[in-house]
Design a protein around this motif. Structure first.
Motif, PDB file in Angstrom:
ATOM      1  N   GLU A  99       0.840  -1.208   0.000  1.00 25.66           N
ATOM      2  CA  GLU A  99       0.000   0.000   0.000  1.00 25.66           C
ATOM      3  C   GLU A  99       0.874   1.256   0.000  1.00 25.66           C
ATOM      4  O   GLU A  99       0.491   2.295  -0.523  1.00 25.66           O
ATOM      5  N   MET A 192      -5.086 -10.020  -2.810  1.00 22.10           N
ATOM      6  CA  MET A 192      -4.980  -9.144  -3.977  1.00 22.10           C
ATOM      7  C   MET A 192      -5.692  -7.833  -3.719  1.00 22.10           C
ATOM      8  O   MET A 192      -6.677  -7.781  -2.995  1.00 22.10           O
ATOM      9  N   SER A 193      -5.184  -6.786  -4.333  1.00 25.56           N
ATOM     10  CA  SER A 193      -5.860  -5.493  -4.316  1.00 25.56           C
ATOM     11  C   SER A 193      -6.039  -5.040  -5.758  1.00 25.56           C
ATOM     12  O   SER A 193      -5.089  -5.037  -6.535  1.00 25.56           O
ATOM     13  N   THR A 194      -7.280  -4.695  -6.117  1.00 24.67           N
ATOM     14  CA  THR A 194      -7.547  -4.304  -7.499  1.00 24.67           C
ATOM     15  C   THR A 194      -8.142  -2.900  -7.572  1.00 24.67           C
ATOM     16  O   THR A 194      -8.679  -2.377  -6.593  1.00 24.67           O
ATOM     17  N   GLU A 195      -8.031  -2.303  -8.749  1.00 24.82           N
ATOM     18  CA  GLU A 195      -8.687  -1.023  -9.037  1.00 24.82           C
ATOM     19  C   GLU A 195      -9.376  -1.221 -10.367  1.00 24.82           C
ATOM     20  O   GLU A 195      -8.703  -1.414 -11.381  1.00 24.82           O
ATOM     21  N   GLU A 196     -10.710  -1.199 -10.356  1.00 27.57           N
ATOM     22  CA  GLU A 196     -11.464  -1.606 -11.535  1.00 27.57           C
ATOM     23  C   GLU A 196     -10.906  -2.945 -12.008  1.00 27.57           C
ATOM     24  O   GLU A 196     -10.801  -3.845 -11.212  1.00 27.57           O
ATOM     25  N   ASP A 197     -10.511  -3.066 -13.262  1.00 31.23           N
ATOM     26  CA  ASP A 197     -10.109  -4.376 -13.742  1.00 31.23           C
ATOM     27  C   ASP A 197      -8.609  -4.532 -13.865  1.00 31.23           C
ATOM     28  O   ASP A 197      -8.125  -5.318 -14.658  1.00 31.23           O
ATOM     29  N   ARG A 200      -3.669  -3.896  -8.467  1.00 35.15           N
ATOM     30  CA  ARG A 200      -2.736  -2.966  -7.832  1.00 35.15           C
ATOM     31  C   ARG A 200      -1.551  -3.754  -7.282  1.00 35.15           C
ATOM     32  O   ARG A 200      -0.415  -3.439  -7.539  1.00 35.15           O
TER      33      ARG A 200
ATOM     34  N   ARG B  95      -9.974   3.048   1.831  1.00 30.84           N
ATOM     35  CA  ARG B  95      -9.199   1.805   1.835  1.00 30.84           C
ATOM     36  C   ARG B  95      -8.382   1.700   3.123  1.00 30.84           C
ATOM     37  O   ARG B  95      -8.306   0.631   3.730  1.00 30.84           O
ATOM     38  N   LYS B 117      -8.615  10.263  -8.128  1.00 31.16           N
ATOM     39  CA  LYS B 117      -8.257   9.262  -9.126  1.00 31.16           C
ATOM     40  C   LYS B 117      -9.410   8.987 -10.080  1.00 31.16           C
ATOM     41  O   LYS B 117     -10.550   8.831  -9.665  1.00 31.16           O
ATOM     42  N   GLY B 118      -9.098   8.905 -11.353  1.00 30.85           N
ATOM     43  CA  GLY B 118     -10.054   8.439 -12.350  1.00 30.85           C
ATOM     44  C   GLY B 118      -9.666   7.042 -12.782  1.00 30.85           C
ATOM     45  O   GLY B 118      -8.793   6.416 -12.179  1.00 30.85           O
ATOM     46  N   ARG B 119     -10.306   6.573 -13.830  1.00 38.53           N
ATOM     47  CA  ARG B 119     -10.015   5.243 -14.339  1.00 38.53           C
ATOM     48  C   ARG B 119      -8.641   5.203 -14.998  1.00 38.53           C
ATOM     49  O   ARG B 119      -8.174   6.206 -15.510  1.00 38.53           O
ATOM     50  N   GLY B 121      -5.718   5.088 -13.861  1.00 41.75           N
ATOM     51  CA  GLY B 121      -4.679   5.934 -13.293  1.00 41.75           C
ATOM     52  C   GLY B 121      -4.788   7.403 -13.666  1.00 41.75           C
ATOM     53  O   GLY B 121      -3.906   8.198 -13.363  1.00 41.75           O
ATOM     54  N   SER B 148     -17.118  -6.445  -9.845  1.00 38.98           N
ATOM     55  CA  SER B 148     -17.061  -5.397 -10.863  1.00 38.98           C
ATOM     56  C   SER B 148     -18.461  -4.866 -11.174  1.00 38.98           C
ATOM     57  O   SER B 148     -18.618  -3.750 -11.645  1.00 38.98           O
ATOM     58  N   THR B 151     -19.808  -1.427  -9.731  1.00 42.13           N
ATOM     59  CA  THR B 151     -19.666  -0.173 -10.467  1.00 42.13           C
ATOM     60  C   THR B 151     -20.965   0.143 -11.198  1.00 42.13           C
ATOM     61  O   THR B 151     -21.416   1.294 -11.225  1.00 42.13           O
ATOM     62  N   ASN B 176     -18.411   3.151 -16.341  1.00 45.66           N
ATOM     63  CA  ASN B 176     -18.006   3.909 -15.158  1.00 45.66           C
ATOM     64  C   ASN B 176     -18.520   5.331 -15.025  1.00 45.66           C
ATOM     65  O   ASN B 176     -18.199   5.994 -14.047  1.00 45.66           O
ATOM     66  N   ILE B 188     -17.080   6.804 -11.610  1.00 48.06           N
ATOM     67  CA  ILE B 188     -17.131   5.826 -10.525  1.00 48.06           C
ATOM     68  C   ILE B 188     -15.874   4.970 -10.600  1.00 48.06           C
ATOM     69  O   ILE B 188     -15.474   4.532 -11.677  1.00 48.06           O
ATOM     70  N   LEU B 189     -15.244   4.740  -9.460  1.00 47.50           N
ATOM     71  CA  LEU B 189     -14.026   3.932  -9.431  1.00 47.50           C
ATOM     72  C   LEU B 189     -14.135   2.919  -8.295  1.00 47.50           C
ATOM     73  O   LEU B 189     -14.227   3.292  -7.125  1.00 47.50           O
ATOM     74  N   THR B 190     -14.135   1.637  -8.651  1.00 46.77           N
ATOM     75  CA  THR B 190     -14.305   0.577  -7.666  1.00 46.77           C
ATOM     76  C   THR B 190     -12.983  -0.148  -7.429  1.00 46.77           C
ATOM     77  O   THR B 190     -12.325  -0.553  -8.372  1.00 46.77           O
ATOM     78  N   GLU B 191     -12.614  -0.272  -6.172  1.00 48.99           N
ATOM     79  CA  GLU B 191     -11.407  -1.002  -5.802  1.00 48.99           C
ATOM     80  C   GLU B 191     -11.792  -2.170  -4.910  1.00 48.99           C
ATOM     81  O   GLU B 191     -12.848  -2.176  -4.287  1.00 48.99           O
ATOM     82  N   MET B 192     -10.924  -3.149  -4.827  1.00 52.00           N
ATOM     83  CA  MET B 192     -11.265  -4.348  -4.063  1.00 52.00           C
ATOM     84  C   MET B 192     -10.019  -4.946  -3.438  1.00 52.00           C
ATOM     85  O   MET B 192      -8.940  -4.861  -3.987  1.00 52.00           O
ATOM     86  N   SER B 314     -15.880  -5.194 -19.030  1.00 53.86           N
ATOM     87  CA  SER B 314     -15.314  -3.944 -18.532  1.00 53.86           C
ATOM     88  C   SER B 314     -13.827  -4.117 -18.306  1.00 53.86           C
ATOM     89  O   SER B 314     -13.369  -5.122 -17.812  1.00 53.86           O
ATOM     90  N   GLY B 315     -13.053  -3.096 -18.659  1.00 44.07           N
ATOM     91  CA  GLY B 315     -11.627  -3.125 -18.390  1.00 44.07           C
ATOM     92  C   GLY B 315     -10.833  -3.674 -19.548  1.00 44.07           C
ATOM     93  O   GLY B 315      -9.709  -3.265 -19.799  1.00 44.07           O
TER      94      GLY B 315
END
Lengths: 326, 326
Positions: A99, A192-197, A200, B95, B117-119, B121, B148, B151, B176, B188-192, B314-315
């Motif tokens: 991170e 894992m850590s992701t941002e959209e598809d 990270r 996060r 942040k946008g899509r 990066g 996903s 989003t 998005n 919209i920006l989704t992280e996981m 997507s992505g």
């Protein structure tokens, strides 16, 4: 500098002169002498003979940065190396570093985990000195859905690394474990850590029971350690170095295609479940069958009793052996 | 307490007596008086008349916790609420909170993002007072591959929330963005974060241009704001409250099935790309076609010029409109 001195001493079975060390490292005799003294304090036995120099006669089983750097043979894995006497979990620590921007190949090793994690939130006993508790930070250019295969890649690296380092044959219990004679010797946990598809970072955690002598009663029938299997205590650092070297190679090959196509044969040869009857604990209904091996996406192909094929996705189900522990 | 006072004042167009406030909140008159003074310092205009009490005549456009709590109508979303005058990015902040164990429904709102942040990066301009920059922490019991679609769920919540709060019709630019007259009004920006095949947390970040008056030259043709569209300045808090309420509803419905089956019709009605010619920038080769709508996995179905159907994940690709900006 201690790492370089250790490396030189380990590379030479005979004496290394003080002058060689000074010139090789570009430091003063006093600096070399001080570093040797510190190494002795850490448990290294170093013979010092006037006019001959220094000779390493014994290394302790410590997981310090100098010790690991003196044995690591990987090119980039462990380039950033964090060695901790104790941490909550090396995966947590690696994730925190990731991170903060830690680069691909960052390695975290701990002598003890106070909150070691297994699969499905289970605890993983990780006492001092007993095993290898380590995590790698990776930043692969893959889609998130491909990352679960990194657990399989790590499994191959563990089996190959253990073979290379100590000559013991282990096998993979799909998807997360390595076993010897059906008993668990290693567990792998991938986060894992992701941002959209896009990914990270990925953290691959590997726990290997090395010198564990006694397991708690409930684990004793299903767990073992390298030293229990080989009948002698083992040093952990060379095992770490071998697993890291193997991981680097397998990972590089994996990234070329991003799936298990190239590895199916090799993986299936390492697969303890192969051709075994398994019980698939699918939430939609438990069934029996014969495990055939993985497919190119890393799913386990199971031939059901009615002859039909099922593709078992990691995480959806548990696979249990019917005979023995595998 | 300031939130409760604001809530009571906002609920009553007429005067609220000091005694009502004291009794309603179980605090002393002095405490009420002090809170009123603080609210006035923050920009609220509160008329105080002896023997009548207090009346709120005007609220500032501030995103403080008391202001938001006084307007939020969601049941659990925003139950934990972090309001920041400035942060790097609300997704980053959410996060960090999630890593520390923040529960589902934790909401982070910032007046300004210094590194929005946008899509892919890209940077997302997020100056003070100009928009809604907020993120939600979610912990859904879903497989990572389902996340996903969150989003898309957020997209529906934004379109419905904007309609509910200010009566403006926007549409979704898959996957998005929300657009008005083809110009971007929301991203919209989704992280996981995952552990093996389970989700540790998801962060859904929503950026809405509310009071932006001037966009940089390169964005001006493709970006707009609620206030530019409606011709008047707007308060952000009620828009946040409406989007949060809508998100809570859509998210609850989404979790029942874990896919878009229930939403396909509704989503496709909101879809700006629908029945439009699009250009799919697939790494394997760019092609043209007509966007038909999403399927139950949230992929965009595109009818190619040769009549065949493509399912765009997507992505993997970018979808660009050929006529106009959508």
């Amino acid at each position: 500098m201690k790492a370089e001195i250790l490396k030189l001493l380990k590379a030479t079975p005979d004496f290394v002169s003080g002058q060689q060390l000074c010139e090789g490292l570009g430091v003063s005799r006093t600096a070399v002498w001080k570093a040797i003294r510190q190494l002795e304090e850490e448990g290294y036995v170093i013979e010092a003979v006037r006019n001959k120099g220094y000779r390493l006669t014994s290394s302790p089983d410590v997981l310090t940065a100098p010790e690991l750097k003196s044995v690591l043979t990987s090119r980039w894995l462990g380039g950033e190396l964090t060695c901790l006497y104790e941490t909550d979990s090396t995966n947590n620590q690696a994730r925190r570093l990731a991170e903060e921007g830690a680069p691909e190949g960052t390695m975290v090793v701990a002598d003890c985990q106070t909150a070691g994690k297994g699969r499905r939130g289970r605890n993983w006993a990780s006492p001092h000195g007993a095993g290898i508790w380590m995590s790698f930070v990776l930043r692969p250019a893959l889609a998130p859905v491909q990352a679960s295969m990194l657990t399989l890649v790590a499994g191959m690296a563990v089996v190959s690394g253990i073979r290379q380092a100590v000559g013991l044959e282990s096998m993979i219990k799909w998807p997360n474990d390595a076993v010897v004679r059906g008993k668990k010797i290693c567990g792998i946990l991938t986060e894992m850590s992701t941002e959209e598809d896009s990914i990270r970072h990925v953290v691959v955690g590997i726990g290997i029971n090395v010198n564990t002598k006694d397991f708690p009663e409930e684990l004793a029938p299903t767990a073992t350690s390298l030293s229990l299997e080989l009948g002698r205590p083992l040093k952990r650092a060379p095992v770490i170095a071998a697993v890291a070297e193997q991981f680097e190679t397998y990972y590089g090959r994996f990234l070329e295609k991003g799936d298990m196509t190239e590895f199916m044969e090799e993986y299936n040869r390492m697969l303890a479940n192969r051709d075994r009857e398994v019980c698939v604990l699918d939430p939609a209904g438990t069934y029996r069958g014969t495990a055939l091996g993985i497919d190119r996406e890393g799913s386990l192909l199971v031939k059901k009793e009615d002859g039909s094929l099922a593709s078992v996705i990691s995480g959806e189900v548990s696979v249990r052996g019917i005979y023995g522990y595998v």
